[in-house]
Design an enzyme around this catalytic site. Structure first.
Site, PDB file in Angstrom:
ATOM      1  N   CYS A   1      -8.079   2.344   3.216  1.00 38.15           N
ATOM      2  CA  CYS A   1      -6.787   1.658   3.369  1.00 38.15           C
ATOM      3  C   CYS A   1      -5.575   2.555   3.175  1.00 38.15           C
ATOM      4  O   CYS A   1      -4.805   2.770   4.111  1.00 38.15           O
ATOM      5  CB  CYS A   1      -6.715   0.476   2.406  1.00 38.15           C
ATOM      6  SG  CYS A   1      -7.889  -0.808   2.804  1.00 38.15           S
TER       7      CYS A   1
ATOM      8  N   ASN B   1       0.821  -1.208   0.000  1.00 44.07           N
ATOM      9  CA  ASN B   1       0.000   0.000   0.000  1.00 44.07           C
ATOM     10  C   ASN B   1       0.859   1.264   0.000  1.00 44.07           C
ATOM     11  O   ASN B   1       0.496   2.265  -0.620  1.00 44.07           O
ATOM     12  CB  ASN B   1      -0.981  -0.017   1.177  1.00 44.07           C
ATOM     13  CG  ASN B   1      -2.225  -0.835   0.841  1.00 44.07           C
ATOM     14  OD1 ASN B   1      -2.398  -1.269  -0.295  1.00 44.07           O
ATOM     15  ND2 ASN B   1      -3.079  -1.057   1.820  1.00 44.07           N
TER      16      ASN B   1
HETATM   17  C1  UDX Z   1      -6.222  -0.442  -1.848  1.00 48.52           C
HETATM   18  C2  UDX Z   1      -5.222  -1.427  -2.467  1.00 48.52           C
HETATM   19  O1  UDX Z   1      -5.221  -1.285  -3.886  1.00 48.52           O
HETATM   20  C3  UDX Z   1      -5.588  -2.857  -2.084  1.00 48.52           C
HETATM   21  O2  UDX Z   1      -4.635  -3.752  -2.596  1.00 48.52           O
HETATM   22  C4  UDX Z   1      -5.661  -2.958  -0.578  1.00 48.52           C
HETATM   23  O3  UDX Z   1      -6.065  -4.256  -0.190  1.00 48.52           O
HETATM   24  C5  UDX Z   1      -6.631  -1.937  -0.009  1.00 48.52           C
HETATM   25  O4  UDX Z   1      -6.263  -0.626  -0.446  1.00 48.52           O
HETATM   26  P1  UDX Z   1      -8.700   0.305  -2.438  1.00 48.52           P
HETATM   27  O5  UDX Z   1      -8.672   1.140  -1.195  1.00 48.52           O
HETATM   28  O6  UDX Z   1      -9.914  -0.506  -2.750  1.00 48.52           O
HETATM   29  O7  UDX Z   1      -7.492  -0.723  -2.442  1.00 48.52           O
HETATM   30  O8  UDX Z   1      -8.485   1.324  -3.648  1.00 48.52           O
HETATM   31  P2  UDX Z   1      -7.466   1.517  -4.863  1.00 48.52           P
HETATM   32  O9  UDX Z   1      -8.048   0.966  -6.090  1.00 48.52           O
HETATM   33  O10 UDX Z   1      -6.098   1.092  -4.496  1.00 48.52           O
HETATM   34  O11 UDX Z   1      -7.503   3.116  -4.973  1.00 48.52           O
HETATM   35  C6  UDX Z   1      -7.099   3.916  -3.870  1.00 48.52           C
HETATM   36  C7  UDX Z   1      -7.252   5.382  -4.167  1.00 48.52           C
HETATM   37  O12 UDX Z   1      -6.269   5.809  -5.091  1.00 48.52           O
HETATM   38  C8  UDX Z   1      -8.599   5.779  -4.789  1.00 48.52           C
HETATM   39  O13 UDX Z   1      -9.036   6.974  -4.150  1.00 48.52           O
HETATM   40  C9  UDX Z   1      -8.265   6.027  -6.236  1.00 48.52           C
HETATM   41  O14 UDX Z   1      -9.137   6.950  -6.838  1.00 48.52           O
HETATM   42  C10 UDX Z   1      -6.850   6.575  -6.125  1.00 48.52           C
HETATM   43  N1  UDX Z   1      -6.043   6.397  -7.344  1.00 48.52           N
HETATM   44  C11 UDX Z   1      -5.779   5.142  -7.804  1.00 48.52           C
HETATM   45  C12 UDX Z   1      -5.529   7.509  -7.986  1.00 48.52           C
HETATM   46  O15 UDX Z   1      -5.757   8.655  -7.577  1.00 48.52           O
HETATM   47  N2  UDX Z   1      -4.752   7.318  -9.112  1.00 48.52           N
HETATM   48  C13 UDX Z   1      -4.470   6.095  -9.598  1.00 48.52           C
HETATM   49  O16 UDX Z   1      -3.770   6.016 -10.611  1.00 48.52           O
HETATM   50  C14 UDX Z   1      -5.007   4.970  -8.933  1.00 48.52           C
END
Ligand code: UDX
Length: 447
Positions: free
Chosen positions: A272, A220
């Protein structure tokens, strides 16, 4: 097809039925095991028992119902009942950020282990931690188990599921990590539980408790760093006149960098990444290696600046002052395909503009109920059109498919001024400009 459960199969107890636990319980039943899910929240147990998933997660409700009907899956408020029925106990409770520091609050994890011991955990039982915890927790809990339930084993097997893809990530994970103590039976038993997943080609990393705990927070931290890296590049692009979307696309051709998590915008949120990077830093400080993770403070700071920059862009589009100006906000969830608003950058932007005096109307396909409960002063609508009606600026804050596919020509007559700020780099600027809109985005030039 799920296999038919045999009397020698592990019988599974899943403690905690939030995003992680409910998904894990359903997927374990889908793999053919008899599963009992336990929670202290009676309403949650009632809803899950009735075939209702208490949060938005595509595909999960159908699998829940299927496995309830097959009789493989039950839910209960009683840990004693679960200990009576099961021999493998997955801990899937939350580890939120503490109120007084960046560290993780481990009270639910500790309560789960104490509850298992009090319920009479037997010497042949296996406890598998899946919650995200500071490194050192498993070692401490293993000692607690050794004292309270001699013979019972502890493994740590972190979960990497993403909201919105939770079922697929659980049934077809990128990897399985088994953190086990030497000489025990945990690895063999975990390989039995995940036999189908392993047969499908999922790699398994077997390691010690400490490394298993670290894998999750390191993953993470890496993902958060990647997002903040591209958002930092967006800041540089804004100052220098470059285009962060074209920059990211060129970077992505380097296979060592890749294209995922290079989407610049208003930054990361959710249950997370924000709390995990803070807890990781807090733990590193305790271990005397705070310096090694000092960069994560910068990652957090870049993420916070992304919000400020989006608000500044909105102010600029409104000619300086948001007071009494009409703003349409598309998106409330922290990311698409979710109704989760924890640490949602979308709502942070909308609320900041509201506090600055703007009349902000928000629409989200799934998160309105949750958002309204936490942000009672924002106005929530039930459609894109009503959110943007009379708006002097429209903000795209969560990149739902529905918003990506919007027809700017159809939307234009509904707004007072056709100005869109793309907070997720998700819209096609050429299309919006061709339809008469002023298109602005973080890290992109005003062409
Ligand atoms: C994350 C991890 O990906 C996952 O492996 C872990 O188990 C839990 O935390 P999640 O919280 O579901 O999962 O969201 P994720 O898809 O990782 O996105 C996190 C945040 O980053 C979102 O707010 C998303 O909009 C943002 N993000 C993601 C960006 O701003 N840019 C990106 O390129 C990718």
């Amino acid at each position: 097809m799920p296999s038919v459960s045999r009397s020698t199969d592990p019988r599974i107890n899943v403690i905690g039925t939030g995003y992680l636990g409910a998904t894990h319980a359903v997927c374990m039943a889908e793999l053919g095991f008899d599963v009992i899910g336990v929670d202290i929240d009676a309403d949650r147990i009632r809803r899950l028992s009735g075939g209702e998933v208490p949060f938005y997660e595509p595909g999960l409700e159908a699998l829940l119902r299927k496995n309830l009907e097959a009789g493989r899956l039950t839910f209960s408020g009683s840990l004693a009942e679960a200990v009576d029925q099961a021999d493998v106990h997955f801990i899937c409770v939350g580890t939120p950020q503490r109120h007084d520091s960046g560290a993780a609050d481990l009270r639910h994890v500790d309560a789960a282990v104490s509850g298992l011991i009090a319920a009479g955990l037997g010497p042949a039982d296996l406890v598998v931690g899946k919650s995200t915890v500071p490194t050192g927790t498993a070692t401490r809990l293993a000692a607690k188990l050794a004292a309270g339930a001699p013979g019972a084993e502890l493994a740590w097997s972190p979960e990497f599921l993403r909201e919105g893809f939770a079922v697929d990530d659980t049934l077809r994970p990128d990897r399985l990590v088994f953190g086990v103590a030497p000489g025990g039976t945990a690895e063999r038993r975990l390989r039995t539980i995940y036999a189908r997943t392993i047969d499908d080609g999922t790699p398994v990393v077997v390691t010690d408790h400490t490394t298993a705990e670290l894998v999750k927070v390191a993953a993470n931290a890496f993902l958060a760093t990647k997002i903040s890296f591209i958002n930092a590049m967006a800041e540089v692009c804004e100052a220098a006149g470059g285009d962060v979307v074209e920059l990211a696309s060129a970077l992505a051709h380097d296979a060592r960098i890749g294209h995922r998590f290079l989407q610049a915008g208003i930054g990361f949120g959710g249950g997370c990444l924000p709390k995990d990077i803070r807890a990781f830093q807090a733990r590193a400080d305790e271990l005397g290696v705070g310096r090694a993770l000092a960069f994560l403070s910068e990652v957090d700071a870049v993420n916070a600046r992304a919000l400020t920059r989006a608000v500044a862009l909105a102010r600029e589009a409104l000619g300086g002052s948001p007071t009494n100006r009409v703003v349409g906000a598309l998106g409330a969830a922290f990311k698409p395909n979710s109704d989760d608003i924890r640490d949602s950058p979308a709502l942070a932007v909308a609320e900041t503009l509201r506090r600055a005096g703007a009349h902000v109307s928000v629409y989200d396909p799934a998160a309105v109920v949750n958002a309204r409960a936490c942000y009672p002063n924002l106005r929530f609508t039930d459609s894109v059109v009503s959110a943007v009606a009379g708006a002097e600026v429209v903000l795209l804050l969560t990149e739902w498919h529905e918003f990506r596919e919007l027809d700017p020509a159809v939307l234009r007559p509904h707004v007072a001024r056709p100005v869109v700020i793309d907070g997720r780099g998700a819209l096609d600027p050429g299309r919006w400009r061709a339809a008469g809109w002023t298109y602005r985005a973080l890290g992109r030039p005003q062409r």
